[in-house]
Design a protein around this motif. Structure first.
Motif, PDB file in Angstrom:
ATOM      1  N   LEU A 184       0.825  -1.199   0.000  1.00 34.40           N
ATOM      2  CA  LEU A 184       0.000   0.000   0.000  1.00 34.40           C
ATOM      3  C   LEU A 184       0.859   1.247   0.000  1.00 34.40           C
ATOM      4  CD1 LEU A 184      -2.934  -0.330   2.519  1.00 34.40           C
ATOM      5  CD2 LEU A 184      -3.010  -0.359   0.044  1.00 34.40           C
ATOM      6  N   TYR A 185       1.903   1.198   0.794  1.00 34.26           N
ATOM      7  CA  TYR A 185       2.715   2.385   0.962  1.00 34.26           C
ATOM      8  C   TYR A 185       3.604   2.618  -0.256  1.00 34.26           C
ATOM      9  CZ  TYR A 185       5.647   5.859   3.208  1.00 34.26           C
ATOM     10  OH  TYR A 185       6.302   7.010   3.515  1.00 34.26           O
ATOM     11  N   GLU A 186       4.198   1.537  -0.736  1.00 34.97           N
ATOM     12  CA  GLU A 186       5.175   1.715  -1.811  1.00 34.97           C
ATOM     13  C   GLU A 186       4.568   1.591  -3.202  1.00 34.97           C
ATOM     14  OE1 GLU A 186       8.395  -0.900  -0.778  1.00 34.97           O
ATOM     15  OE2 GLU A 186       8.419   0.004   1.224  1.00 34.97           O
ATOM     16  N   ARG A 187       3.484   0.841  -3.320  1.00 33.93           N
ATOM     17  CA  ARG A 187       2.831   0.683  -4.620  1.00 33.93           C
ATOM     18  C   ARG A 187       1.360   1.029  -4.520  1.00 33.93           C
ATOM     19  NH1 ARG A 187       7.115   0.760  -5.764  1.00 33.93           N
ATOM     20  NH2 ARG A 187       8.610  -0.821  -6.420  1.00 33.93           N
ATOM     21  N   PRO A 188       1.031   2.255  -4.153  1.00 28.71           N
ATOM     22  CA  PRO A 188      -0.400   2.612  -4.070  1.00 28.71           C
ATOM     23  C   PRO A 188      -1.059   2.440  -5.424  1.00 28.71           C
ATOM     24  CG  PRO A 188       0.987   4.568  -3.938  1.00 28.71           C
ATOM     25  CD  PRO A 188       1.893   3.396  -3.852  1.00 28.71           C
ATOM     26  N   ALA A 189      -2.265   1.904  -5.438  1.00 26.18           N
ATOM     27  CA  ALA A 189      -2.938   1.599  -6.693  1.00 26.18           C
ATOM     28  C   ALA A 189      -3.501   2.840  -7.353  1.00 26.18           C
ATOM     29  CB  ALA A 189      -4.052   0.579  -6.456  1.00 26.18           C
ATOM     30  N   ASN A 190      -3.819   3.856  -6.577  1.00 26.30           N
ATOM     31  CA  ASN A 190      -4.330   5.081  -7.180  1.00 26.30           C
ATOM     32  C   ASN A 190      -3.972   6.288  -6.328  1.00 26.30           C
ATOM     33  OD1 ASN A 190      -6.253   5.236  -5.073  1.00 26.30           O
ATOM     34  ND2 ASN A 190      -7.610   3.861  -6.225  1.00 26.30           N
ATOM     35  N   LEU A 191      -4.344   7.443  -6.819  1.00 24.38           N
ATOM     36  CA  LEU A 191      -3.943   8.685  -6.182  1.00 24.38           C
ATOM     37  C   LEU A 191      -4.529   8.805  -4.773  1.00 24.38           C
ATOM     38  CD1 LEU A 191      -2.308  11.204  -6.777  1.00 24.38           C
ATOM     39  CD2 LEU A 191      -4.429  12.318  -7.496  1.00 24.38           C
ATOM     40  N   PHE A 192      -5.764   8.318  -4.577  1.00 22.12           N
ATOM     41  CA  PHE A 192      -6.384   8.421  -3.264  1.00 22.12           C
ATOM     42  C   PHE A 192      -5.560   7.675  -2.222  1.00 22.12           C
ATOM     43  CE2 PHE A 192      -8.924   6.707   0.157  1.00 22.12           C
ATOM     44  CZ  PHE A 192      -9.449   7.871   0.681  1.00 22.12           C
ATOM     45  N   ASN A 202       4.526  13.350  -2.415  1.00 20.43           N
ATOM     46  CA  ASN A 202       4.741  14.470  -3.330  1.00 20.43           C
ATOM     47  C   ASN A 202       4.072  14.134  -4.641  1.00 20.43           C
ATOM     48  OD1 ASN A 202       6.513  16.257  -1.833  1.00 20.43           O
ATOM     49  ND2 ASN A 202       7.978  14.559  -1.914  1.00 20.43           N
ATOM     50  N   THR A 203       3.424  15.087  -5.244  1.00 21.39           N
ATOM     51  CA  THR A 203       2.777  14.826  -6.531  1.00 21.39           C
ATOM     52  C   THR A 203       3.287  15.802  -7.585  1.00 21.39           C
ATOM     53  OG1 THR A 203       0.960  16.224  -5.808  1.00 21.39           O
ATOM     54  CG2 THR A 203       0.649  13.867  -5.569  1.00 21.39           C
ATOM     55  N   LEU A 204       3.610  15.239  -8.751  1.00 17.93           N
ATOM     56  CA  LEU A 204       4.033  16.047  -9.897  1.00 17.93           C
ATOM     57  C   LEU A 204       3.081  15.751 -11.039  1.00 17.93           C
ATOM     58  CD1 LEU A 204       7.869  15.416  -9.754  1.00 17.93           C
ATOM     59  CD2 LEU A 204       6.728  17.594  -9.353  1.00 17.93           C
ATOM     60  N   ARG A 205       2.686  16.799 -11.778  1.00 17.52           N
ATOM     61  CA  ARG A 205       1.731  16.569 -12.849  1.00 17.52           C
ATOM     62  C   ARG A 205       2.429  16.486 -14.214  1.00 17.52           C
ATOM     63  NH1 ARG A 205      -2.848  20.825 -11.668  1.00 17.52           N
ATOM     64  NH2 ARG A 205      -1.035  22.040 -11.051  1.00 17.52           N
ATOM     65  N   GLY A 206       1.904  15.629 -15.080  1.00 19.78           N
ATOM     66  CA  GLY A 206       2.491  15.480 -16.411  1.00 19.78           C
ATOM     67  C   GLY A 206       1.568  14.685 -17.306  1.00 19.78           C
ATOM     68  N   ILE A 216      11.990   3.446  -9.635  1.00 24.71           N
ATOM     69  CA  ILE A 216      11.236   2.434  -8.878  1.00 24.71           C
ATOM     70  C   ILE A 216      10.609   3.009  -7.618  1.00 24.71           C
ATOM     71  CG2 ILE A 216      12.495   0.393  -9.721  1.00 24.71           C
ATOM     72  CD1 ILE A 216      14.028   0.616  -6.954  1.00 24.71           C
ATOM     73  N   ASP A 217      10.966   4.248  -7.263  1.00 25.80           N
ATOM     74  CA  ASP A 217      10.361   4.861  -6.084  1.00 25.80           C
ATOM     75  C   ASP A 217       9.234   5.814  -6.447  1.00 25.80           C
ATOM     76  OD1 ASP A 217      11.904   3.564  -4.250  1.00 25.80           O
ATOM     77  OD2 ASP A 217      13.525   5.044  -4.350  1.00 25.80           O
ATOM     78  N   SER A 218       8.836   5.820  -7.707  1.00 27.24           N
ATOM     79  CA  SER A 218       7.757   6.730  -8.098  1.00 27.24           C
ATOM     80  C   SER A 218       6.777   5.979  -8.966  1.00 27.24           C
ATOM     81  CB  SER A 218       8.341   7.918  -8.864  1.00 27.24           C
ATOM     82  OG  SER A 218       8.984   7.455 -10.023  1.00 27.24           O
ATOM     83  N   GLN A 219       5.547   6.483  -8.983  1.00 26.93           N
ATOM     84  CA  GLN A 219       4.508   5.816  -9.759  1.00 26.93           C
ATOM     85  C   GLN A 219       3.681   6.822 -10.518  1.00 26.93           C
ATOM     86  OE1 GLN A 219       2.718   3.371  -6.578  1.00 26.93           O
ATOM     87  NE2 GLN A 219       2.795   1.809  -8.176  1.00 26.93           N
ATOM     88  N   ALA A 220       3.299   6.419 -11.715  1.00 29.53           N
ATOM     89  CA  ALA A 220       2.416   7.284 -12.507  1.00 29.53           C
ATOM     90  C   ALA A 220       0.981   6.891 -12.207  1.00 29.53           C
ATOM     91  CB  ALA A 220       2.734   7.121 -13.983  1.00 29.53           C
ATOM     92  N   LEU A 221       0.280   7.752 -11.488  1.00 30.48           N
ATOM     93  CA  LEU A 221      -1.091   7.446 -11.070  1.00 30.48           C
ATOM     94  C   LEU A 221      -2.082   8.300 -11.840  1.00 30.48           C
ATOM     95  CD1 LEU A 221      -0.429   7.310  -7.246  1.00 30.48           C
ATOM     96  CD2 LEU A 221      -0.641   5.367  -8.799  1.00 30.48           C
ATOM     97  N   ASP A 222      -3.361   8.016 -11.572  1.00 31.99           N
ATOM     98  CA  ASP A 222      -4.431   8.731 -12.251  1.00 31.99           C
ATOM     99  C   ASP A 222      -4.409  10.217 -11.910  1.00 31.99           C
ATOM    100  OD1 ASP A 222      -6.843   8.689  -9.797  1.00 31.99           O
ATOM    101  OD2 ASP A 222      -5.043   7.441  -9.671  1.00 31.99           O
ATOM    102  N   ARG A 223      -5.098  10.996 -12.715  1.00 30.38           N
ATOM    103  CA  ARG A 223      -5.237  12.413 -12.414  1.00 30.38           C
ATOM    104  C   ARG A 223      -6.703  12.770 -12.592  1.00 30.38           C
ATOM    105  NH1 ARG A 223      -1.536  16.340 -15.570  1.00 30.38           N
ATOM    106  NH2 ARG A 223      -2.883  18.157 -15.726  1.00 30.38           N
ATOM    107  N   PRO A 224      -7.403  12.989 -11.504  1.00 31.41           N
ATOM    108  CA  PRO A 224      -8.840  13.280 -11.596  1.00 31.41           C
ATOM    109  C   PRO A 224      -9.078  14.517 -12.435  1.00 31.41           C
ATOM    110  CG  PRO A 224      -8.144  12.966  -9.326  1.00 31.41           C
ATOM    111  CD  PRO A 224      -6.907  13.014 -10.150  1.00 31.41           C
ATOM    112  N   GLN A 225     -10.246  14.589 -13.091  1.00 36.14           N
ATOM    113  CA  GLN A 225     -10.578  15.690 -13.993  1.00 36.14           C
ATOM    114  C   GLN A 225     -10.491  17.040 -13.297  1.00 36.14           C
ATOM    115  OE1 GLN A 225     -10.907  15.727 -17.325  1.00 36.14           O
ATOM    116  NE2 GLN A 225     -10.132  13.676 -16.979  1.00 36.14           N
ATOM    117  N   ALA A 226     -11.012  17.100 -12.085  1.00 35.26           N
ATOM    118  CA  ALA A 226     -11.043  18.363 -11.355  1.00 35.26           C
ATOM    119  C   ALA A 226      -9.632  18.918 -11.216  1.00 35.26           C
ATOM    120  CB  ALA A 226     -11.659  18.160  -9.979  1.00 35.26           C
ATOM    121  N   GLN A 227      -8.699  18.005 -10.915  1.00 34.94           N
ATOM    122  CA  GLN A 227      -7.324  18.455 -10.727  1.00 34.94           C
ATOM    123  C   GLN A 227      -6.704  18.818 -12.067  1.00 34.94           C
ATOM    124  OE1 GLN A 227      -4.881  15.618  -8.723  1.00 34.94           O
ATOM    125  NE2 GLN A 227      -3.254  17.086  -8.375  1.00 34.94           N
TER     126      GLN A 227
END
Lengths: 372, 410
Positions: free
Chosen positions: A229-237, A246-250, A358-369
């Motif tokens: 959960l901590y290292e491989r969260p399945a989504n942004l929530f 930390n979150t970076l947008r792209g 390996i320490d970062s993940q590309a997760l979803d980006r909700p529309q609002a954000q």
């Protein structure tokens, strides 16, 4: 997660749904398999449906649709008092007009156990929670921590198949809470009962559980072991709810086997682990834990890099917390162990920060954000 | 150091004293009001039940002379002579009627005797009075020759007396046998026990009706519960007389209930419901029900549903769990409600007076009777004091066995 292949799991929620007002679902399609002896935590913000799941299992709420099975047998038709489920309540629910001994003896008397047998059992469990000398007191004469231990002993004394705990440590102060976490773990290891634990405290969930089911809006966002959960969260929530992130947008530039390449908003390209965002061109949020983000001199040139301005440095104790800001005003936090190497920066100094793919993940980006 | 110097201690003590005086000043107006309008009248009323100087003030010399009387035969000529002179004096001052009333209370049938004798004695003048007074007295009515009459006069003449308490307890004092059960009508003890029984029945009915309702209300959401509580309180905002009169309309022989029962053919003859103890019990249960519901509801609201859930999860069936866990936890509210209803109903007056008839009378109605009709305030005071003592005794017993600290009024 059944014990043996082919066997039915010990406890099973299948497509469980719950509504209170016949309009909106509080729990939407809850599925969970629990093995015997497992310590499962339902974690989520308040109102996310986790307590409702617990109450349905205990039999205090009806299941709107779906099925809960214990040993392959549906519990929906079993009355709460026949389910043999121990429960620890948030406010303990110790019977105020009975002594501790009477409280502990209650489930045994109901089961028509012999008197000396009851006495022996009560003694044993009082000793187990280290309250031997308090047997004849009433709950009102105990401290919060002691009451908590009695509630625990009472939920365990009749050797239930499953023990449910509904935010049992919520009313205690921080220090006592940590102490009780170990106490509960110790009893769990010693007695081997199955635990379904409800909490909104993520640290508590991480330290105690075998697996954690993260709830939000009545849906399980991810159910996995704490480190996953901590290292491989399945989504942004999940990334945001558990620990700091930390979150970076792209946007996704290209997709490889295990990784994706993300183009950041300033045009730089970084490599991240593939997660729930895999379409080329899709907006994404990269999540990096603050302790995985470090200064370039530590990693050399092997990792991803980003430039940021120094904003503040906070002394926390065991670590130092640095605050940075990127060119597009995204805040970045670095946690550095409080050792001799923790660097100093001058105000507005530009620093290059680095992290491994390996320490970062590309997760979803909700529309609002995405719109902001 | 934790200890204070003497100056510090003195300053702290004086600050404390000032605070206490200020606090006291705030309650002084209320205290004075209560003393003047509540404590003082009640105390004077209770005092009346033991202090009765009227006879002693009317015939002081006769009573003085009676002190030497052996009580075995009619008092000697000298005493009778003194009484005749005093009676003569009273008749002239038009006070003989008062004496007649007092004597009549002490010895039945004396009212007319005193009045007629006084008329005869009043005709005597000067030496005649001194010489023939005693004889005129004895001639006027043979009752004057009775020893027990003189005994009764002697007792009535005492300024401090417990005779009214004896009467209130259906006892009497006889010169030869001492205190014994009154031979004539015995009504008061029976009335006390009837009052207590009715109060008990009303309390039980209120508990039986109020408990499930409070339980239901406590389980509702705050908004709906408040709405329904208004309905519970509605009777409080209606005049007591209106409510009682409504019961008269319902219960009377040609009233709503009887018409209905006869209409559907359940009975051919109307039931006699009004002016019975049944009517008193029904009307008072209705009137006192909120006193039971409110404390019960407030206690039940405070009981977390997790207690019952805990009992069920521990394996107990719903009904035993209710009896072992929920019921004991509601006892503070139940006892507060029961105590309120019981004590209020023991002293209730208006409703039994209006719907109770003779059958549904309670002790308060008799007290009122002695205050308003028979003009025997002393007996009324004695009955009232006994009622107060009885309630205090019950409260003490309650405290002994249940514990007053368990009461929770809300």
């Amino acid at each position: 997660m059944a014990d043996q292949a082919g066997d039915k799991p010990f406890l099973q929620f299948t497509n469980v749904k719950k509504t209170y007002d016949h309009k909106s679902l509080v729990v939407k399609d809850f599925n969970l398999d629990v093995a015997k002896g497992e310590f499962i935590t339902l974690l989520g913000p308040s109102g996310s449906g986790k307590t409702t799941c617990l109450m349905m299992l205990a039999g205090f709420e009806d299941v709107t649709s779906g099925e809960i099975l214990i040993n392959g047998r549906p519990v929906t038709s079993i009355a709460p008092y026949q389910r043999n489920i121990g429960m620890v309540f948030q406010q303990y629910a110790l019977f105020p007009h009975m002594t501790l001994r009477e409280n502990l003896a209650y489930p045994l008397k109901v089961r028509k156990m012999a008197k000396d047998e009851i006495n022996a059992k009560v003694d044993e469990y009082l000793a187990l929670v280290e309250l031997q000398d308090f047997g004849n007191r009433h709950p009102g004469q105990l401290s919060g921590g002691q009451r908590q231990r009695v509630a625990l002993a009472r939920a365990l004394i009749f050797a239930p198949d499953i023990v449910l705990m509904d935010e049992p440590l919520g009313a205690l102060d921080k220090k006592l809470r940590e102490q009780m976490q170990f106490e509960i773990k110790r009893l769990h290891d010693q007695l081997g009962f199955t635990v379904i634990y409800v909490t909104h405290d993520q640290t508590e969930a991480l330290t105690m559980s075998d697996r954690i089911a993260v709830f939000n809006n009545g849906i399980v966002q991810q159910c996995a072991a704490p480190h996953v959960l901590y290292e491989r969260p399945a989504n942004l929530f999940v990334a945001g709810f558990i620990g700091e992130s930390n979150t970076l947008r792209g946007t996704i530039a290209s997709v490889e086997t295990d990784t994706v390449t993300v183009r950041l908003e300033d045009g730089a390209q970084v490599s991240c682990l593939k997660a729930n965002c895999t379409e080329i061109g899709a907006p994404t949020t990269i999540s990096i834990r603050p302790e995985k983000l470090t200064f370039t001199d530590r990693l050399g040139t092997t990792g991803n890099q980003i430039k940021a301005r120094f904003v503040a440095r906070h002394y926390v104790g065991e670590y130092i917390r640095y605050q940075f800001e990127t060119a597009d005003k995204t805040e970045l936090v670095v946690k550095n162990l409080n050792d001799s190497s923790a660097p100093q920066f001058s105000a507005q100094e530009e620093v290059a920060l680095a992290w491994l793919a390996i320490d970062s993940q590309a997760l979803d980006r909700p529309q609002a954000q995405a719109a902001t | 150091m934790s200890s204070l110097t003497t100056t510090e201690a003195r300053q702290a003590a004086s600050a404390q004293r000032k605070k206490r005086i200020t606090a006291f000043m705030f309650v002084v107006p209320l205290l004075v009001f209560i003393l003047l309008t509540f404590v003082a009248p009640i105390a004077s009323m209770l005092w009346r039940s033991v202090h009765h100087p009227t006879v002693a003030e009317l015939i002081p010399h006769t009573l003085e002379a009676l002190k030497d009387w052996d009580g075995k035969a009619v008092p000697d000529q000298h005493t009778l002579q003194i009484f005749a002179v005093e009676l003569n004096g009273l008749a002239k001052e038009r006070l003989s009627g008062k004496l007649a009333e007092e004597f009549n209370r002490a010895y039945t049938g004396m009212s007319s005797v005193v009045k007629s004798t006084a008329r005869k004695v009043a005709k005597l003048k000067g030496d005649d009075l001194r010489d023939k007074g005693a004889q005129t007295l004895l001639d006027a009515n043979p009752k004057w020759q009775r020893t027990d009459l003189w005994y009764a006069i002697q007792r009535a003449g005492e300024k401090y007396t417990y005779d009214y308490y004896l009467t209130a307890l259906d006892l009497e004092l006889k010169p030869d046998t001492g205190i014994q059960v009154r031979e004539e009508t015995q009504i008061y003890l029976q009335l006390y026990s009837k009052t207590l029984t009715m109060a008990l029945v009303i309390t039980l009915l209120c508990a039986a009706l109020g408990y499930p309702l409070s339980y239901y209300l406590a389980g509702l959401s705050e908004n709906r519960a408040n709405l329904l509580l208004v309905l519970v309180l509605l009777p409080f905002w209606t005049s007591l007389l209106v409510r009682t009169t409504a019961w008269i309309a319902l219960l009377q022989t040609n009233g709503v209930i009887n018409s209905f029962l006869m209409g559907v053919g359940l009975t051919n003859e109307p039931f006699e419901m009004l002016y019975t103890s049944f009517a008193t019990v029904v009307a008072m249960t209705h009137i006192l029900l909120p006193f039971m519901i409110l404390p019960l509801y407030s206690v039940m609201r405070g009981i977390d549903p997790s207690y019952m859930r805990a009992a069920l999860s521990l394996g107990d069936k719903p009904i035993p769990a209710f009896a072992k866990i929920y019921l004991p936890m509601t006892l503070p509210g139940l006892s507060a409600g029961a105590l309120l209803v019981f004590i209020i109903s023991v002293g209730y007056y208006i409703t039994p007076a209006l719907v109770g008839g003779t059958d549904g009378q309670m002790i308060s109605n008799i007290i009122a009777f002695h205050m308003q009709r028979s003009n025997n305030w002393e007996l009324a005071a004695a009955l009232g004091s006994l009622l107060l003592a009885l309630i205090l005794l019950l409260y003490w017993l309650y405290d002994r066995f249940v514990g007053a600290s368990n009461i929770k009024l809300g």
